[in-house]
Design an enzyme around this catalytic site. Sequence first.
Site, PDB file in Angstrom:
ATOM      1  N   MET A  79     -47.956 124.726  81.645  1.00 58.37           N
ATOM      2  CA  MET A  79     -49.095 125.225  82.401  1.00 58.37           C
ATOM      3  C   MET A  79     -48.821 125.080  83.901  1.00 58.37           C
ATOM      4  O   MET A  79     -48.216 124.098  84.329  1.00 58.37           O
ATOM      5  CB  MET A  79     -50.329 124.405  82.008  1.00 58.37           C
ATOM      6  CG  MET A  79     -51.610 124.858  82.640  1.00 58.37           C
ATOM      7  SD  MET A  79     -52.995 123.770  82.176  1.00 58.37           S
ATOM      8  CE  MET A  79     -53.103 124.079  80.420  1.00 58.37           C
ATOM      9  N   CYS A  80     -49.267 126.041  84.690  1.00 57.75           N
ATOM     10  CA  CYS A  80     -49.138 125.921  86.141  1.00 57.75           C
ATOM     11  C   CYS A  80     -50.471 126.217  86.809  1.00 57.75           C
ATOM     12  O   CYS A  80     -51.405 126.703  86.170  1.00 57.75           O
ATOM     13  CB  CYS A  80     -48.026 126.828  86.681  1.00 57.75           C
ATOM     14  SG  CYS A  80     -48.384 128.571  86.716  1.00 57.75           S
ATOM     15  N   THR A  81     -50.549 125.893  88.074  1.00 57.59           N
ATOM     16  CA  THR A  81     -51.742 126.135  88.868  1.00 57.59           C
ATOM     17  C   THR A  81     -51.494 127.342  89.766  1.00 57.59           C
ATOM     18  O   THR A  81     -50.426 127.457  90.365  1.00 57.59           O
ATOM     19  CB  THR A  81     -52.057 124.913  89.755  1.00 57.59           C
ATOM     20  OG1 THR A  81     -52.160 123.770  88.919  1.00 57.59           O
ATOM     21  CG2 THR A  81     -53.343 125.101  90.521  1.00 57.59           C
TER      22      THR A  81
END
Length: 185
Positions: A59-61
């Site tokens: 997951m990334c922002t």
Amino acid sequence: MQATLLGILGLALLGTLHAQDSIPVQADFQQDKLTGRWYSIGLASNSNWFKEKRHLMKMCTTIISTTTEGNLEVTSTYPKGDQCVTRNSLYTKTEQPGRFSYTSPRWGSKHNIHVVETNYEEYALVATQISKSTGSSTMVLLYSRTKELSPERLEMFTQFSREQGLTDDEILILPQTGEAGNTGS
């Protein structure tokens, strides 16, 4: 012979244009409501890089902001090894609200980006047609305002990805990391 070749090329181009037109765009798209922090919850793609890197993805922002010209500045921070990497992209608006274009300075690929569906407060479903000299690919992203989404939203993402011709091997719900997005929260 040339007429046949031109006919085949014409049909291929028509198919590509039709594929781009077949991806829906959010009705009454409101760009200012799309801005802010998002987490990448799901990623689906039939590109070679995805197949090679799938097992490493997390997951990334992503922070989306609007430029003075009305384009979108998209800044994604994701884990790579034991560090965080940030990538900035400028999505240029088109005549159609909710549809953007982007050309990768690194790879030269052209991206036709569609905000397919969003309620702005919970999730956003984004589909991208990517064209480069070696061929084309499709990518679907599911963004969330939080690090988790309901099973119904995850199923919607999976179903839409399948409708774009992606297989279950090409669809990934991204695992969370302890670091992605914790800065500045």
